[in-house]
Design an enzyme around this catalytic site. Sequence first.
Site, PDB file in Angstrom:
ATOM      1  N   HIS A   1       6.401 -61.050  39.540  1.00 20.20           N
ATOM      2  CA  HIS A   1       6.663 -59.742  39.718  1.00 20.20           C
ATOM      3  C   HIS A   1       7.220 -59.565  41.121  1.00 20.20           C
ATOM      4  CE1 HIS A   1       3.797 -57.956  36.595  1.00 20.20           C
ATOM      5  NE2 HIS A   1       3.119 -59.368  36.661  1.00 20.20           N
TER       6      HIS A   1
ATOM      7  N   ASP B   1      10.239 -53.763  35.472  1.00 24.39           N
ATOM      8  CA  ASP B   1       9.110 -53.388  34.836  1.00 24.39           C
ATOM      9  C   ASP B   1       8.849 -51.981  33.996  1.00 24.39           C
ATOM     10  OD1 ASP B   1       5.862 -55.228  35.097  1.00 24.39           O
ATOM     11  OD2 ASP B   1       5.916 -53.091  34.260  1.00 24.39           O
TER      12      ASP B   1
ATOM     13  N   ASN C   1       0.853 -63.823  37.684  1.00 33.43           N
ATOM     14  CA  ASN C   1      -0.609 -64.012  37.023  1.00 33.43           C
ATOM     15  C   ASN C   1      -0.624 -64.904  36.205  1.00 33.43           C
ATOM     16  OD1 ASN C   1      -1.185 -61.307  38.587  1.00 33.43           O
ATOM     17  ND2 ASN C   1      -0.254 -60.304  36.930  1.00 33.43           N
TER      18      ASN C   1
ATOM     19  N   VAL D   1       1.449 -60.807  29.438  1.00 34.18           N
ATOM     20  CA  VAL D   1       2.586 -61.323  28.567  1.00 34.18           C
ATOM     21  C   VAL D   1       2.746 -62.896  28.804  1.00 34.18           C
ATOM     22  CG1 VAL D   1       5.195 -61.400  28.431  1.00 34.18           C
ATOM     23  CG2 VAL D   1       3.899 -59.157  28.713  1.00 34.18           C
TER      24      VAL D   1
ATOM     25  N   HIS E   1       6.531 -64.997  34.140  1.00 28.88           N
ATOM     26  CA  HIS E   1       7.263 -64.016  35.054  1.00 28.88           C
ATOM     27  C   HIS E   1       6.902 -63.691  36.232  1.00 28.88           C
ATOM     28  CE1 HIS E   1       3.956 -62.044  32.618  1.00 28.88           C
ATOM     29  NE2 HIS E   1       3.933 -61.379  33.646  1.00 28.88           N
TER      30      HIS E   1
ATOM     31  N   GLN F   1      -3.201 -61.848  33.221  1.00 31.00           N
ATOM     32  CA  GLN F   1      -1.846 -62.160  32.540  1.00 31.00           C
ATOM     33  C   GLN F   1      -1.801 -61.552  31.126  1.00 31.00           C
ATOM     34  OE1 GLN F   1      -0.274 -66.498  32.139  1.00 31.00           O
ATOM     35  NE2 GLN F   1       1.481 -65.798  31.320  1.00 31.00           N
TER      36      GLN F   1
HETATM   37  P1  5GP Z   1       1.420 -59.481  33.759  1.00 33.40           P
HETATM   38  O1  5GP Z   1       0.113 -58.779  33.280  1.00 33.40           O
HETATM   39  O2  5GP Z   1       1.340 -60.415  32.413  1.00 33.40           O
HETATM   40  O3  5GP Z   1       1.494 -60.461  34.767  1.00 33.40           O
HETATM   41  O4  5GP Z   1       2.376 -58.534  33.458  1.00 33.40           O
HETATM   42  C1  5GP Z   1       3.168 -58.213  32.357  1.00 33.40           C
HETATM   43  C2  5GP Z   1       4.097 -56.983  32.725  1.00 33.40           C
HETATM   44  O5  5GP Z   1       4.944 -56.903  31.828  1.00 33.40           O
HETATM   45  C3  5GP Z   1       3.267 -55.696  33.146  1.00 33.40           C
HETATM   46  O6  5GP Z   1       3.488 -55.308  34.383  1.00 33.40           O
HETATM   47  C4  5GP Z   1       4.051 -54.887  31.990  1.00 33.40           C
HETATM   48  O7  5GP Z   1       4.083 -53.414  32.604  1.00 33.40           O
HETATM   49  C5  5GP Z   1       5.454 -55.535  31.917  1.00 33.40           C
HETATM   50  N1  5GP Z   1       5.840 -55.181  30.344  1.00 33.40           N
HETATM   51  C6  5GP Z   1       5.047 -55.449  29.127  1.00 33.40           C
HETATM   52  N2  5GP Z   1       5.891 -55.039  28.190  1.00 33.40           N
HETATM   53  C7  5GP Z   1       7.066 -54.782  28.752  1.00 33.40           C
HETATM   54  C8  5GP Z   1       8.286 -54.277  28.098  1.00 33.40           C
HETATM   55  O8  5GP Z   1       8.471 -54.405  26.707  1.00 33.40           O
HETATM   56  N3  5GP Z   1       9.466 -54.125  28.886  1.00 33.40           N
HETATM   57  C9  5GP Z   1       9.295 -54.338  30.227  1.00 33.40           C
HETATM   58  N4  5GP Z   1      10.298 -54.003  30.931  1.00 33.40           N
HETATM   59  N5  5GP Z   1       7.990 -54.556  30.910  1.00 33.40           N
HETATM   60  C10 5GP Z   1       7.074 -54.893  30.113  1.00 33.40           C
END
Ligand code: 5GP
Length: 134
Positions: A123, A51, A108, A117, A121, A115
């Site tokens: 975590h 991440d 998420n 992205v 995914h 959420q």
């Molecule tokens: P969400 O909140 O959608 O469950 O988590 C998205 C995760 O993707 C976040 O923890 C954020 O730090 C990670 N993330 C967002 N953009 C990027 C990226 O460009 N590269 C990487 N490696 N992680 C990302």
Amino acid sequence: MRGISSGVYYRRIIAAGSGGSVIDCVFCRIIARQTAADIEYEDAHVMAFKDIYPKAPVHVLIVPKRHIASIAELSDDDAEVIGRCFLVARRLGETKGFADKGYRVSVNTGPEAGQVVYHVHFHFTAGRQRGHGA
Ligand code: 5GP
Ligand code: ZN
């Protein structure tokens, strides 16, 4: 966001076809190696990478290579690849030395769960006690 304006990039992504990459999905871009990431694991179906904003000492995202927007969008056909994601979590737990100490696998789903992205995914977090929301 390197490569977003490149014609080559667009042609490549479009060539991936339906069920493949999605042009404006950050994780599809990582999978297509159009955006850099610190990749921890990869096979034909699943990729895992660190991440970019880690919320724990170990914070890896496990993603199906096929674009699936969220758990809310899952179909029966996705069952195998989702199972594979958990097998990658087990592997990360073993290779990173947390199989016995323990780790967390979380996902998420939707805006109220945070959420950000919209490419499924998981975590994988380890190395610290709970209390963070990732
Ligand atoms: P969400 O909140 O959608 O469950 O988590 C998205 C995760 O993707 C976040 O923890 C954020 O730090 C990670 N993330 C967002 N953009 C990027 C990226 O460009 N590269 C990487 N490696 N992680 C990302
Ligand atoms: Zn995607």
